[in-house]
Design a protein around this motif. Structure first.
Motif, short mmCIF file in Angstrom:
data_model
loop_
_atom_site.label_atom_id
_atom_site.label_comp_id
_atom_site.label_asym_id
_atom_site.label_seq_id
_atom_site.Cartn_x
_atom_site.Cartn_y
_atom_site.Cartn_z
N PRO A 1 -11.06 18.11 8.81
CA PRO A 1 -11.23 19.22 7.87
C PRO A 1 -9.92 19.70 7.26
O PRO A 1 -9.92 20.35 6.22
CB PRO A 1 -11.89 20.31 8.71
CG PRO A 1 -11.56 19.95 10.12
CD PRO A 1 -11.49 18.47 10.18
N THR A 2 -8.80 19.42 7.90
CA THR A 2 -7.49 19.84 7.34
C THR A 2 -6.69 18.63 6.90
O THR A 2 -5.47 18.70 6.77
CB THR A 2 -6.70 20.65 8.39
OG1 THR A 2 -6.47 19.81 9.54
CG2 THR A 2 -7.44 21.90 8.80
N GLY A 3 -7.39 17.52 6.65
CA GLY A 3 -6.68 16.27 6.34
C GLY A 3 -6.28 16.09 4.89
O GLY A 3 -5.60 15.11 4.57
N ALA A 4 -6.68 17.00 4.00
CA ALA A 4 -6.37 16.82 2.58
C ALA A 4 -4.88 16.96 2.33
O ALA A 4 -4.21 17.82 2.91
CB ALA A 4 -7.14 17.84 1.76
N LYS A 5 -4.36 16.13 1.44
CA LYS A 5 -2.95 16.19 1.04
C LYS A 5 -2.88 16.30 -0.48
O LYS A 5 -3.80 15.93 -1.20
CB LYS A 5 -2.20 14.94 1.51
CG LYS A 5 -2.20 14.78 3.03
CD LYS A 5 -1.43 15.92 3.70
CE LYS A 5 -1.39 15.77 5.22
NZ LYS A 5 -2.66 16.14 5.87
N SER A 6 -1.72 16.80 -0.96
CA SER A 6 -1.56 17.08 -2.38
C SER A 6 -0.26 16.52 -2.91
O SER A 6 0.65 16.18 -2.16
CB SER A 6 -1.60 18.60 -2.63
OG SER A 6 -2.82 19.16 -2.24
N VAL A 7 -0.19 16.43 -4.25
CA VAL A 7 1.05 16.13 -4.95
C VAL A 7 1.47 17.41 -5.66
O VAL A 7 0.70 18.00 -6.43
CB VAL A 7 0.86 14.99 -5.96
CG1 VAL A 7 2.14 14.77 -6.78
CG2 VAL A 7 0.46 13.71 -5.25
N THR B 1 0.84 -1.20 0.00
CA THR B 1 0.00 0.00 0.00
C THR B 1 0.88 1.24 0.00
O THR B 1 1.98 1.24 0.55
CB THR B 1 -0.92 0.06 1.22
OG1 THR B 1 -0.13 0.07 2.42
CG2 THR B 1 -1.86 -1.14 1.25
N PHE B 2 0.36 2.31 -0.61
CA PHE B 2 0.99 3.62 -0.55
C PHE B 2 0.03 4.58 0.14
O PHE B 2 -1.19 4.56 -0.11
CB PHE B 2 1.31 4.16 -1.94
CG PHE B 2 2.67 3.83 -2.45
CD1 PHE B 2 2.86 3.44 -3.77
CD2 PHE B 2 3.79 3.92 -1.63
CE1 PHE B 2 4.13 3.15 -4.26
CE2 PHE B 2 5.05 3.63 -2.11
CZ PHE B 2 5.23 3.22 -3.43
N ASN B 3 0.58 5.44 1.00
CA ASN B 3 -0.19 6.50 1.65
C ASN B 3 0.51 7.83 1.43
O ASN B 3 1.74 7.90 1.37
CB ASN B 3 -0.30 6.25 3.15
CG ASN B 3 -1.05 4.98 3.48
OD1 ASN B 3 -2.18 4.80 3.05
ND2 ASN B 3 -0.41 4.09 4.23
N ILE B 4 -0.30 8.88 1.31
CA ILE B 4 0.22 10.25 1.36
C ILE B 4 -0.55 10.91 2.50
O ILE B 4 -1.63 11.45 2.32
CB ILE B 4 0.01 11.00 0.04
CG1 ILE B 4 0.66 10.25 -1.13
CG2 ILE B 4 0.59 12.42 0.12
CD1 ILE B 4 0.43 10.88 -2.49
N SER B 5 0.02 10.82 3.71
CA SER B 5 -0.70 11.28 4.90
C SER B 5 0.13 12.17 5.80
O SER B 5 -0.44 12.94 6.59
CB SER B 5 -1.21 10.07 5.69
OG SER B 5 -0.13 9.22 6.07
N ASN B 6 1.45 12.11 5.73
CA ASN B 6 2.31 12.91 6.62
C ASN B 6 2.69 14.26 6.04
O ASN B 6 3.60 14.91 6.54
CB ASN B 6 3.59 12.13 6.95
CG ASN B 6 3.31 10.92 7.82
OD1 ASN B 6 2.24 10.82 8.41
ND2 ASN B 6 4.27 10.01 7.91
N GLY B 7 2.06 14.64 4.97
CA GLY B 7 2.38 15.89 4.29
C GLY B 7 2.19 15.70 2.80
O GLY B 7 1.75 14.64 2.33
N ASN B 8 2.54 16.73 2.04
CA ASN B 8 2.41 16.64 0.59
C ASN B 8 3.58 15.85 -0.01
O ASN B 8 4.67 15.79 0.57
CB ASN B 8 2.39 18.04 -0.02
CG ASN B 8 1.15 18.81 0.38
OD1 ASN B 8 0.11 18.22 0.71
ND2 ASN B 8 1.25 20.13 0.39
N LEU B 9 3.36 15.27 -1.18
CA LEU B 9 4.41 14.61 -1.96
C LEU B 9 4.86 15.58 -3.05
O LEU B 9 4.03 16.11 -3.79
CB LEU B 9 3.88 13.32 -2.59
CG LEU B 9 4.76 12.67 -3.67
CD1 LEU B 9 6.10 12.22 -3.08
CD2 LEU B 9 4.02 11.50 -4.34
N THR B 10 6.18 15.81 -3.16
CA THR B 10 6.73 16.70 -4.18
C THR B 10 7.49 15.88 -5.20
O THR B 10 8.32 15.02 -4.86
CB THR B 10 7.67 17.74 -3.55
OG1 THR B 10 6.93 18.50 -2.58
CG2 THR B 10 8.24 18.67 -4.60
#
Length: 586
Positions: free
Chosen positions: A506-512, A471-480
């Motif tokens: 409400p602030t849980g969204a993460k981005s690439v 599995t892959f997660n993007i949860s500890n911050g954004n991926l650059t």
């Protein structure tokens, strides 16, 4: 004296048996006396066809000269005229005209009928049968329909009856086609309950034609149509075929070097006109050698050798390509594409235009702000696309669920899904699956897992990344993602199970985030099961997600917009979204 009389009596009996059948105390004995053993129709048969041929079968070969109109008599209201023939052990009576409906007929075979030894029937043989009511054949439907307009020029004209017809009566004399007083030549065939008239040449555009089924057409009982059936139709204008889809699409980049180039037409083409002369591929002025095939409205060009990398190619369909009616495309159709600069880049083929693909399960939107800047598709029925509309149709929208698709929506029927849109969806699914396999660990081994399955907070150079845990997660911050100045570099992320972007709250969204020339079209996600993108709403995801078992964006009730700069392609399950924007990369 008594002994002499006894011997005389024995001699007389023997002579009688040898010469024929005894007149007194007659007993029918097969092989001694002629007998009627079968008839058609059977005795007391009902609903006998009006064109019935009557047969009588004997137990032995008979003298043909004794079978005539005096010994084989058919009567109804009066004696019926007909033709008698004899073959083998069967006499056949063919009435001169059809029998009368609802009438009882009696057939009498008299004792004048004899076998080859001169032995006669010992008594007249009688049987009877009754005809049925008259069933009048009718023309139920025609194609074209009466007064139809815009009929194609290579039309096969057909008429369907309400019952089986006698094929011998369905011919160019009883099924005609005319333009004014001019007879159109053609071939007439009959199958099922349908007669077909195939013109020898294409019809003339914008012209009225008259088709006729005459009373010479009979049903299997010999009953004719009550009157000639006549109808008119008008042909349409000449419609030139068009190329409606190519793979690769025009100006596509990153095309694989072993690409089979295809062009799909909007109608059936004449395969004889789809050749290496009418479908060409060039790199600059150099002609690419290959083979051309045609199947199901699609022409395919297969190069003999792999294409050059990082090169621009020009494909052309010339006006020598014609439809089955002999009409050519209006102008040469020309498009270009560029091959890959990196061996890692997959080819999405005809799946490229789709921002969302819902496998065979559909696509669902909740919310009023969903926008797909591109197209969407599923091989499921159109009823499984809910909450969307494109420029031509609405797919189960409600005031609370509105999704704007700027491109097109392709589904299976029913309407607005069509056979054409279903074929497009099927091909896109095949191409998406091929791309899925091409970026799998089996096809692209050697991926690393720099964050032990957690990609949040990392900055990654181009390359192949594989989750060891599945599995892959993007949860500890954004991926650059850092292209390091090369806009052609590619990222491949491989996970055998799930991909989860974002966390609850409400602030849980993460981005690439893309930097230094990185482009969304060069980011790919191989997901073995399900991808869940920012369930709390918000955030910006990047890349083409190809998931086996579905993709979900946000959750019900979220008003904040979730963005995907890429594609969400599910091979089996549905794609669901809530107030989501998808921007398909170009």
């Amino acid at each position: 004296m008594k002994q002499k009389n006894f011997l005389v009596t024995i001699a007389i009996v023997l002579a009688t048996l040898i010469s024929g059948c005894a007149e007194d105390d007659f007993q029918e004995t097969a092989g001694v006396c002629p007998l009627v053993i079968d008839t058609n129709p059977d005795n007391a048969a009902t609903n006998v066809p009006l064109n019935q041929v009557i047969t009588v079968t004997f137990n032995e070969e008979m003298d043909p000269s004794t079978i005539n109109s005096s010994s084989f008599i058919v009567t109804g209201a009066s004696t019926i005229a007909g033709t008698l023939t004899y073959s083998g052990v069967t006499a056949t009576f063919t009435p001169s005209v059809n029998l009368t409906p609802n009438t009882t007929y009696v057939v009498r075979i008299t004792t004048a009928v004899k076998d080859l030894r001169g032995n006669a029937l010992q008594e007249d043989y009688l049987f009877s049968f009754s005809t049925g009511a008259t069933l009048q054949p009718l023309v139920l439907t025609t194609s074209p329909t009466p007064n139809e307009t815009g009929v194609v020029l290579n039309k096969i004209v057909s008429a369907t009856f309400n019952m089986p017809m006698d094929p011998a009566t369905i011919n160019t004399s009883t099924f005609t086609l005319k333009q004014g007083t001019t007879t159109i030549t053609g071939v007439v065939t009959y199958s099922g309950n349908t007669a077909l008239f195939t013109p020898n040449a294409n019809l003339t555009a914008n012209t009225v034609y008259t088709a006729t089924i005459t009373t010479g057409a009979h049903n299997m009982a010999g009953v004719a149509l009550a009157s000639n059936y006549v109808w008119n139709f008008t042909t349409g204008a000449i419609v030139a075929p068009r190329v409606i889809l190519t793979d690769p699409f025009n100006t596509e980049t990153g095309v694989l070097l072993n690409k089979v180039v295809t062009a799909t037409f909007d109608m059936a083409m004449d395969p004889l006109t789809i050749t290496t002369s009418t479908f060409t591929l060039k790199q600059g002025t150099d002609v690419i050698l290959g083979s051309v095939s045609y199947s199901g409205n699609m022409a395919s060009f297969t190069p003999n050798n792999p294409l050059l990398a990082n090169a621009i190619f020009t494909a052309t369909i010339t006006t020598g390509a014609k439809n089955v009616a002999g009409i050519a495309i209006a102008n040469n159709y020309v498009w270009t594409f560029k091959t890959i600069n990196s061996s890692n880049a997959p080819d999405l083929g005809s799946a490229s235009p789709f921002g969302a693909f819902g496998g065979n399960a559909g696509i669902t939107n909740q919310g009023i702000n969903t926008v797909i800047n591109g197209s969407i598709a599923t091989t499921a029925a159109s009823t499984l696309v809910t909450g969307f509309h494109d420029a031509t149709a609405i797919y189960t929208e409600t005031p609370l669920n509105v999704g704007n698709v700027t491109g097109a929506i392709a589904t299976a029927p029913p309407m607005p899904g069509t056979a054409t849109s279903f074929a497009i969806a099927q091909q896109a699914l095949l191409d998406a699956n091929a791309a899925y396999l091409s970026i799998s660990p089996a096809s692209m081994p050697g991926g690393i897992d720099p964050g032990a399955g957690e990609l949040g907070g990392l900055t990654l150079a181009p390359g192949i990344y594989k989750s060891n845990s599945g599995t892959f997660n993007i949860s500890n911050g954004n991926l650059t993602l850092d292209a390091q100045g090369d806009p052609n570099t590619v990222w491949i992320f491989q996970t055998a199970a799930g991909l989860t972007v974002g966390i609850a709250g409400p602030t849980g969204a993460k981005s690439v985030v893309l930097i230094n020339g990185a482009l969304p079209k060069n980011v790919f996600w191989y997901v073995g099961s399900t991808a869940i993108i920012n369930g709390a709403g918000g955030g910006t995801m990047v890349g083409t997600i190809i998931a086996n078992s579905g993709v979900t964006f946000s959750t019900a009730g979220n008003a904040v917009q979730t963005v995907l700069n890429g594609r969400a392609l599910s091979l089996v399950s549905s794609v669901t979204m809530v107030n989501t924007t998808i921007n398909v990369p170009q």
